[in-house]
Design a protein around this motif. Structure first.
Motif, PDB file in Angstrom:
ATOM      1  N   ARG A  12      45.061 120.707  25.811  1.00 11.15           N
ATOM      2  CA  ARG A  12      44.025 121.298  25.416  1.00 11.15           C
ATOM      3  C   ARG A  12      43.041 120.415  24.518  1.00 11.15           C
ATOM      4  N   ASN A  40      41.726 125.239  30.825  1.00 16.13           N
ATOM      5  CA  ASN A  40      41.151 126.651  30.232  1.00 16.13           C
ATOM      6  C   ASN A  40      41.744 127.701  30.997  1.00 16.13           C
ATOM      7  N   ASP A  43      43.805 130.281  29.044  1.00 18.87           N
ATOM      8  CA  ASP A  43      43.119 131.312  28.170  1.00 18.87           C
ATOM      9  C   ASP A  43      42.743 132.584  28.671  1.00 18.87           C
ATOM     10  N   THR A  46      46.123 137.413  29.640  1.00 21.95           N
ATOM     11  CA  THR A  46      46.156 138.274  28.217  1.00 21.95           C
ATOM     12  C   THR A  46      47.643 138.220  27.615  1.00 21.95           C
ATOM     13  N   ASP A  60      51.332 123.802  22.472  1.00 23.47           N
ATOM     14  CA  ASP A  60      50.077 124.241  22.772  1.00 23.47           C
ATOM     15  C   ASP A  60      50.339 125.735  22.978  1.00 23.47           C
ATOM     16  N   ASN A  62      48.015 129.570  24.508  1.00 21.49           N
ATOM     17  CA  ASN A  62      46.797 130.084  24.960  1.00 21.49           C
ATOM     18  C   ASN A  62      46.062 130.901  23.930  1.00 21.49           C
ATOM     19  N   MET A  63      45.078 131.455  24.336  1.00 18.89           N
ATOM     20  CA  MET A  63      44.152 132.178  23.225  1.00 18.89           C
ATOM     21  C   MET A  63      44.972 133.533  22.797  1.00 18.89           C
ATOM     22  N   ARG A  66      47.808 132.393  20.251  1.00 17.08           N
ATOM     23  CA  ARG A  66      46.911 131.751  18.916  1.00 17.08           C
ATOM     24  C   ARG A  66      46.711 133.132  18.330  1.00 17.08           C
ATOM     25  N   GLU A  67      46.313 134.200  18.918  1.00 16.30           N
ATOM     26  CA  GLU A  67      45.929 135.517  18.054  1.00 16.30           C
ATOM     27  C   GLU A  67      47.416 135.919  17.642  1.00 16.30           C
TER      28      GLU A  67
END
Length: 185
Positions: A12, A40, A43, A46, A60, A62-63, A66-67
């Motif tokens: 990333r 990307n 990301d 889900t 690293d 993914n989104m 990170r949440e």
């Protein structure tokens, strides 16, 4: 594969410079676009996907990960980020080269969730390179809750049907037995 094309570096953070280098070196725009796409791609998933190095540090995520872990998770030990000995044990096993791990784990915070966990090693491209692990957590909380609701419903219905049926069976036995000749009964 994303990690191979990035040479084992955290992809990333490297995306912008790789795309710029690819275009600056006269490489095609298609190659630069592919690098950006690969960087990307995760990301869009889900499910949390976490890349972990041989020291159990998050390289690293993914989104979705990170949440779950927080935006500053990169560089921190996975054991400190997730309160789950099962996840830590599975990551350690994968880093030691054991077979792929798959099991169900419960994470109590911030909201209690049940995940189907998959961990496997990403072998080193060269003998001197370290092995990394990839952790994927698939949220099965809704499925487990639906299964529990179904079991509770079946249990409640069976109990509710048993009570009136027991009463009816008792009345029938009374009418067939001692109250057989009793006209008022």
């Amino acid at each position: 594969m994303i990690f191979r094309s990035m040479g084992g570096a955290p992809w990333r953070r490297e995306t912008g410079s790789l795309v710029t280098k690819a275009t600056a070196k006269g490489k095609s725009r298609r190659r630069a676009g592919r690098l950006a796409f690969e960087a990307n791609l995760l990301d869009g998933l889900t499910d949390p996907v976490i890349l972990i190095d041989n020291r159990r540090r998050v390289v690293d995520a993914n989104m979705a990960a990170r949440e779950l872990l927080g935006p500053e998770a990169t560089g921190h030990d996975i054991a400190k980020l997730l309160d789950s000995p099962d996840i830590v044990a599975a990551v350690n096993a994968a880093l030691e080269g054991e077979t792929k791990a798959q099991s169900e784990v419960a994470l109590p915070l911030p909201v209690a969730r049940t995940y189907e966990m998959r961990v496997w090693d990403l072998p080193a491209r060269a003998p001197a390179k370290a092995v990394w692990a990839m952790l994927i957590l698939h949220d099965v909380t809704a499925t487990r809750m639906a299964e529990q609701m179904r079991a509770d419903f079946v249990s409640n219905v069976s109990h509710e049907l048993r009570s009136p049926l027991s009463s009816l069976v008792g009345f029938i036995e009374t009418l067939k037995g001692p109250a057989r000749d009793d006209a008022k009964a």
